[in-house]
Design an enzyme around this catalytic site. Structure first.
Site, short mmCIF file in Angstrom:
data_model
loop_
_atom_site.label_atom_id
_atom_site.label_comp_id
_atom_site.label_asym_id
_atom_site.label_seq_id
_atom_site.Cartn_x
_atom_site.Cartn_y
_atom_site.Cartn_z
N HIS A 121 0.95 -1.22 0.16
CA HIS A 121 0.00 -0.03 0.17
C HIS A 121 0.60 1.16 -0.14
O HIS A 121 1.97 1.27 0.67
CB HIS A 121 -0.99 0.11 1.38
CG HIS A 121 -0.10 0.04 2.83
ND1 HIS A 121 0.23 0.80 3.19
CD2 HIS A 121 0.14 -1.18 3.21
CE1 HIS A 121 0.95 0.54 4.29
NE2 HIS A 121 0.74 -0.65 4.44
N ASP A 122 0.40 2.41 -0.91
CA ASP A 122 0.93 3.57 -0.90
C ASP A 122 2.40 3.78 -1.47
O ASP A 122 2.99 4.70 -1.21
CB ASP A 122 1.05 4.16 0.52
CG ASP A 122 -0.37 4.20 1.18
OD1 ASP A 122 -1.21 4.80 0.53
OD2 ASP A 122 -0.77 3.45 2.27
N GLY A 139 5.12 -1.04 2.50
CA GLY A 139 4.44 0.03 2.40
C GLY A 139 4.91 1.54 2.59
O GLY A 139 6.05 1.71 2.99
#
Length: 265
Positions: A121-122, A139
């Site tokens: 994520h991200d 992440g």
């Protein structure tokens, strides 16, 4: 109409350009958007709020747009955005973003992402990168343009790898890696600058000379990071053709100084 294999399941809410092709047994969710010229192989799952640009080639057995592997995630909105002309090989896992990281996982243009790559994520991936097999991003990782990651490279969360950098096979990157640096080891150590890669990309002799001077200031002169930054700034005057390269290095060192990861040494 898009060319969709009879065994594929594409939600009625998905938005696919007429020139998109979808392979057998692939599943595409209701919030997915895929632009023209992109091909999706068989046995892929594309879900979540995922947007895929033009002329991507996505091979079989990829999972794109799944929720983050983050215990804090509670179903908030998040996106995966993939640009244009990327090659995504088999068994990639690219997750959507989270509120704590801006809500978007993003892949730029013209990237070559080999099998078993993981983008948590991200993560933010720039343009013209190459990730060899099993490169793994935790992440909030940022990988800038023209980076090459060797196979089985692992990158710690919240780490940034600067443009034109390179890692060797099995490198574990626990700190920010400045632009142009070649690293290896567990944890990663700076070994040189990516001079051959720069020459292949058309860097002039003056620009390569400036990169050598930056490497010397950061890694060879035995001075503090603040002193290194001052010496690097002076190169904009002595090497005018490298002003953009110097500015990029100084931006990187300034931006990453607010994060406690430090830089690869």
């Amino acid at each position: 109409m898009a060319q969709i294999h009879p065994t594929a399941i594409v939600d009625a809410g998905a938005q696919l350009d007429d020139s998109v092709t979808v392979g057998a047994y692939t599943l595409i969710g209701p919030h997915v958007k895929i632009a023209g010229g992109t091909s999706i192989g068989p046995h892929c799952v594309i879900e979540g709020h995922t947007t895929i640009g033009r002329d991507n080639r996505i091979f079989q057995f990829n999972s794109l747009g799944a929720i983050p592997q983050d215990k804090k995630y509670a179903g908030e909105p998040g996106e995966l955005i993939i640009g244009e002309r990327n090659t995504i090989r088999e068994f990639g896992t690219y997750n959507i973003g989270t509120p704590g990281g801006g809500g978007v996982t993003r892949v730029g243009n013209d990237n070559w992402l080999m099998a078993y790559v993981h983008l948590a994520h991200d993560c933010i991936v720039g343009n013209h990168t190459t990730f060899a097999n099993n490169a793994q991003m935790a992440g909030h990782v940022q990988v800038d343009d023209w980076v090459i990651l060797g196979g089985f490279t692992n990158v710690h969360q919240f780490v940034r790898i600067g443009a034109h950098g390179m890692t060797a096979l099995g490198t574990v990157v626990l700190a920010h890696q400045p632009p142009f640096v070649m690293s290896e080891g567990q944890p990663a150590r700076a070994r040189s600058m990516n001079f051959e890669g720069l020459r292949r990309r058309g860097f002039s002799a003056e620009r390569v000379s400036a990169v050598k001077a930056m490497h010397k200031a950061l890694y060879r002169d035995g001075i503090t990071l603040e002193q290194s930054k001052a010496r690097i700034a002076e190169l904009a005057q002595s090497h005018p053709a490298a002003q953009a390269d110097v500015a990029m290095m100084l931006e990187f060192l300034g931006a990453t100084s607010t994060n406690d990861r430090g830089i690869v040494r």
